[in-house]
Design an enzyme around this catalytic site. Structure first.
Site, short mmCIF file in Angstrom:
data_model
loop_
_atom_site.label_atom_id
_atom_site.label_comp_id
_atom_site.label_asym_id
_atom_site.label_seq_id
_atom_site.Cartn_x
_atom_site.Cartn_y
_atom_site.Cartn_z
CG ASP A 101 4.77 -3.20 1.25
OD1 ASP A 101 4.08 -2.28 0.78
OD2 ASP A 101 4.64 -3.61 2.43
CG PHE A 103 5.54 -0.86 8.93
CD1 PHE A 103 5.37 -1.13 10.28
CD2 PHE A 103 4.43 -0.51 8.17
CE1 PHE A 103 4.12 -1.06 10.86
CE2 PHE A 103 3.17 -0.44 8.76
CZ PHE A 103 3.02 -0.71 10.11
CE LYS A 147 0.71 3.39 4.30
NZ LYS A 147 -0.18 3.30 5.46
#
Length: 395
Positions: A222, A137, A251
């Site tokens: 990532d 994802f 984030k």
């Protein structure tokens, strides 16, 4: 409820939230509009690693609000240079490309990798390929969902961006076989978050590093969700005793205050970008940089990461002993747990936990993910686990 009626009438229906409307937060606790307090065991999918309203992050934001919040990159601002230097130092790379959202960091990383492939590796124009992992994802843009293996993420959004080769996650042999002379990068999560906190086999990330080095391919990690403390380390890749060429961060970098993301790499990679070739109106804005600098400062605090590792060890030990779980995965203050179907789905358990005062979120079918703020009190961590155990025991 009034708030939910407004959302139903006026907000695009792209989420299926729990029936909780949060009004305020403090540390690991949130209070809803009816005054009920709950423990936040999702922490904004790791965006709230430092909890709600952390005093250092709130102070940095307040101070910068009174000075300057946006200049655009047409001009400099006095927070950009220090932010880039301090983040580069934390990660151990030379350069930082500041963006806003995690998906923007991924898109920027893809663009940089392709450009590096043409200018440095010598791949023929428009032939660059990037190897990615199934069940990964990396965001919601068209290019990213082009290589998603989740039908919900892809369905109805084509035609798709070409240039991606999908291989099974954790399979180094499949990765090696997928690389050609036109491959410019391998993009992976060192731990797959949305897939259910899937930890790869021992030695996998080291093998990825070796393959990338042998074939002159960039290893792009990532770490939008896994990075900045979630595993008890600054980077999950480094915790596996290896190093990527490019790190994608987001984030937690914004401290739960605003979106802040970055591509971090050495100058021989990020140096391929020249003026006019990439940009962002809000990327590197002074408010984002001031908050990001405060986040970097917190990650330097002596006992933070060790405390996360210790609490994570305690959390995983308890989870492994709990009835009603068919699998427990993860590391640090991060777990994916699979619920016995006899008890219910991950969604049903999350709904029951919400009533019991613990907020978390399911992903695919039986799986629930647990990612409390890194600053959670030990007693509160065990209180939430007590409530989870009680719901599992109830069956």
């Amino acid at each position: 409820m009034h708030h939910e009626r407004l959302v139903a009438a006026h907000s695009a229906n792209n989420y299926h939230p729990l029936s909780v409307v949060i009004a305020s937060g403090d540390g690991a606790w949130v209070t809803d509009v009816e005054g009920r307090r709950s423990l936040d065991f999702l922490a904004g999918y790791s965006a709230l690693n430092f909890g709600h309203g952390h005093p250092a992050l709130r102070a940095a934001a307040h101070a910068q609000l009174d000075r300057a919040t946006l200049t655009s990159r047409a001009f400099g601002n006095d927070q950009l240079g220090p932010f880039c230097a301090e983040l580069a130092d934390l990660i151990g790379k030379q350069m930082v490309l500041p963006m806003n959202t995690g998906a923007e960091a991924v898109e920027s990383g893809l663009k940089v990798a392709r450009k590096w492939g043409y200018e440095v590796k010598g791949v023929p124009t428009d032939r660059a390929r990037i190897v990615v992992a199934a069940d990964g994802f990396h965001g919601r843009t068209i290019s990213v969902v082009s290589f998603s293996t989740d039908p919900d993420a892809r369905g109805g959004f084509g035609p798709f961006t070409p240039g991606f080769d999908v291989v099974p996650y954790g399979d180094a042999a499949a990765l090696r076989a997928a690389i050609t002379d036109d491959t410019v990068a391998v993009l992976l999560e060192p731990i797959q978050g949305e897939a259910g906190v899937v930890v790869p086999p021992a030695g996998y990330l080291r093998a990825v590093r070796d393959i990338c080095s042998e074939r002159n391919v960039l290893f792009v990690a990532d770490e939008v969700q896994s990075g900045l403390g979630r595993t008890g380390h600054v980077l999950a890749t480094r915790a596996a005793d290896t190093d990527a060429d490019v790190y994608l961060l987001g984030k937690a970098l914004g401290g739960g205050v605003l979106p802040v993301s970055a591509v971090v790499a050495d100058a021989d990679v990020l140096g391929v970008l020249r003026p006019g070739q990439h940009g962002s109106t809000f990327g590197g804005n002074p408010l984002a940089c001031a908050v990001g600098r405060a986040v970097v400062g917190l990650l330097h605090e002596e006992d933070l990461l060790g405390r996360v590792r210790a609490l994570g060890t305690a959390m995983h030990a308890r989870l492994r002993r709990m009835p009603g779980l068919t699998a427990v995965r993860g590391t640090g203050l991060w777990a994916g747990i699979d619920v016995d179907p006899a008890i219910g789905t991950g969604r049903e358990l999350s709904e029951r936990l919400a009533v019991a005062g613990v907020l978390t979120k399911d992903t695919h079918g039986p799986t629930l993910r647990l990612s409390p703020p890194l600053v959670i009190d030990e007693a509160d961590l065990h209180l939430a686990l007590d409530r989870l155990e009680a719901e599992l025991s109830r069956g």
